[in-house]
Design a protein around this motif. Structure first.
Motif, PDB file in Angstrom:
ATOM      1  N   CYS A  66      -8.749   3.631  -3.773  1.00  0.00           N
ATOM      2  CA  CYS A  66      -9.484   3.512  -3.147  1.00  0.00           C
ATOM      3  C   CYS A  66     -10.539   3.763  -2.519  1.00  0.00           C
ATOM      4  CB  CYS A  66      -9.108   2.074  -2.620  1.00  0.00           C
ATOM      5  SG  CYS A  66      -8.337   2.874  -0.767  1.00  0.00           S
TER       6      CYS A  66
ATOM      7  N   CYS B 281      -7.482  -0.493  -6.980  1.00  0.00           N
ATOM      8  CA  CYS B 281      -5.945   0.131  -5.581  1.00  0.00           C
ATOM      9  C   CYS B 281      -5.035   0.216  -7.238  1.00  0.00           C
ATOM     10  CB  CYS B 281      -5.743  -0.928  -5.374  1.00  0.00           C
ATOM     11  SG  CYS B 281      -3.472  -0.670  -4.506  1.00  0.00           S
TER      12      CYS B 281
ATOM     13  N   CYS C  35      -2.013   5.778  -1.298  1.00  0.00           N
ATOM     14  CA  CYS C  35      -2.883   6.545  -1.775  1.00  0.00           C
ATOM     15  C   CYS C  35      -3.928   7.347  -2.008  1.00  0.00           C
ATOM     16  CB  CYS C  35      -3.029   7.105  -3.670  1.00  0.00           C
ATOM     17  SG  CYS C  35      -3.401   4.439  -4.077  1.00  0.00           S
ATOM     18  N   GLY C  36      -5.043   6.628  -1.844  1.00  0.00           N
ATOM     19  CA  GLY C  36      -5.869   6.591  -1.038  1.00  0.00           C
ATOM     20  C   GLY C  36      -7.501   6.425  -2.037  1.00  0.00           C
TER      21      GLY C  36
ATOM     22  N   CYS D 203       1.026  -1.166   0.138  1.00  0.00           N
ATOM     23  CA  CYS D 203      -0.126   0.401  -0.162  1.00  0.00           C
ATOM     24  C   CYS D 203       1.021   1.036   0.508  1.00  0.00           C
ATOM     25  CB  CYS D 203      -1.201   0.055   1.289  1.00  0.00           C
ATOM     26  SG  CYS D 203      -1.914   1.569   1.357  1.00  0.00           S
ATOM     27  N   VAL D 204       0.886   1.739  -0.584  1.00  0.00           N
ATOM     28  CA  VAL D 204       1.524   3.006  -1.005  1.00  0.00           C
ATOM     29  C   VAL D 204       0.581   4.501  -0.673  1.00  0.00           C
ATOM     30  CG1 VAL D 204       3.229   2.527  -2.825  1.00  0.00           C
ATOM     31  CG2 VAL D 204       1.087   3.456  -2.704  1.00  0.00           C
TER      32      VAL D 204
END
Ligand code: SF4
Ligand code: SF4
Length: 408
Positions: free
Chosen positions: A31, A85, A28-29, A25-26
């Motif tokens: 999702c 994602c 970024c949001g 997970c990076v």
């Protein structure tokens, strides 16, 4: 996302798996935009990214409080976030591992434990479920309105006549649990339609629930026991050359397609589980390659809205298959919107998170109704019953449309 695993989790399989998955997970949001519970509540902790943070906190501290349990419980495991994602986070696997760990490090209120135990005792067993539904139908008039709607009417089934000549192609079909109890006509319809294409479906009496009910309620080992039992039941037919293992409920299909991954460390089952998963096909994958124009003149021309279950769209990557099949069979499709959002059924979610589930259902029915359909079709028993409880138009399994055309 870096994770410094709590020292006490060094040998914990669920913790190690979750830690591996979280790292992709990076933050970024992206999702959140397609997460039904985030769209319902607009609380970061009710979106995938927030839940990942909660899981990471549990992995690093070795503890989880009520907030972690509440927000993980609210996840539908619809996997819409996986489709969105850009970093390839396998959120479905992460949710299962996170929930397994959660049950180990925190205690659930007794009432919730009891309800989960009851669900796991009833739903995977068609006979028990039929007894409960039978009682529900008898006492329906005195039940609260919300509960009354949850009890489906008894389905009238017919087996029809089959050609005496044996079919050239053989496939196995999963009988399952809830569908076997509530809409047994779905597999009968699949059997009749596939026979038109010289395919015979064999249902093994010793197979049963795919294991998803237990597995997704954090009783992973019991879920895997169901998988092992099904593999044992199907294996003689696999060895005899069965071409595929067909699932007519997309939720079960996801589970069977996962047997290989879930049992990869089980020496006695790993290779057979992998083979079973390779053979697993949703019913729409089987029919997609057949000539469906044979139904074109005989299908009933009712405007039909398609609800593609999350388990078909996000988990199996078959988002447009149903529409393609129905169009080729000459069925007029009604316009819909918000196709990516879950209807709120999500296995046992409608029983465990009734409020969110109801709001999602209302939103989904509005999205399915913009083209003024005369009927709705879907590919998963949970969605079919959930939508049917509140829909003004009939909600069917899509194979029933092809079956009624095949009878003409
Ligand atoms: S699985 Fe569905 S409900 Fe759960 S975080 Fe992902 S999009 Fe949201
Ligand atoms: S879209 Fe993927 S990478 Fe971005 S926050 Fe969500 S899970 Fe993490």
């Amino acid at each position: 996302m870096q994770v410094k695993l709590y020292s006490g989790f060094g040998k914990n399989k669920a913790a190690r798996e979750a830690a591996d998955l979280v790292q992709k997970c990076v933050h970024c949001g992206f999702c959140n935009a397609t997460c039904p519970t985030y769209q319902d509540r607009f609380d970061e902790r009710d979106g995938p990214r927030g839940r990942i943070y909660l899981i990471r906190h549990m992995l690093e501290s070795g503890q989880a409080g009520d907030a972690t349990r509440i927000h993980l419980d609210r996840c539908l495991t619809c996997r819409s976030c996986e489709t969105t994602c850009p970093s390839g986070v396998q959120y479905g696997r992460l949710a299962d591992a996170g929930r397994e760990l959660l049950e180990q490090v925190s205690s659930r209120p007794v009432g919730q434990k009891f309800l989960r135990r009851i669900i796991r005792w009833v739903f995977p067993y068609p006979r028990r479920l039929n007894v409960v539904l039978g009682l529900g139908r008898i006492f329906r008039p005195i039940l609260p309105r919300g509960l009354r709607r949850q009890i489906p009417s008894k389905q009238i089934t017919w087996h029809g006549s089959q050609p005496s000549r044996p079919a050239t192609r053989k496939m196995i079909v999963l009988g399952g649990c809830v569908q076997a109890a509530v809409t047994p006509g779905t597999n009968d319809a699949a059997r009749r339609v596939l026979r038109r294409f010289d395919i015979e479906l064999h249902e093994s009496p010793s197979a049963g629930c795919c294991g998803a009910v237990d597995y997704h309620l954090a009783a992973q080992e019991q879920g895997l026991e169901c998988a092992r039992r099904n593999i044992d039941a199907w294996w003689p037919h696999v060895e005899a050359g069965a071409e595929a293992i067909v699932t007519t409920a997309s939720g079960c299909g996801v589970m069977v397609k996962d047997y290989g991954a879930l049992l990869k460390d089980d020496e006695s089952y790993a290779s057979r589980a992998l083979r079973v998963s390779e053979l697993a096909k949703d019913l729409c994958e089987v029919l997609e390659s057949e000539d469906l124009s044979v139904f074109k003149d005989s299908t009933v021309k009712r405007r039909t809205a398609v609800h593609c279950p999350c388990t078909l769209m996000h988990a199996q990557g078959l988002g447009t298959s149903l529409e393609r099949i129905l169009e080729r069979a000459g069925i007029p499709l009604a316009e819909t919107t918000e196709e990516h959002l879950c209807c709120g059924s999500a296995g046992t979610y409608s029983l465990l998170q009734a409020d969110i589930s109801r709001r999602l259902l209302t939103r989904k029915l509005a999205a399915l109704s913009i083209g003024e359909p005369e009927q709705i079709v879907t590919a998963n028993i949970g969605c079919q019953l959930h939508l049917g409880a509140q829909s003004d138009v009939p909600v069917l399994h899509w194979i029933e449309l092809l079956d009624s055309a095949a009878q003409k």
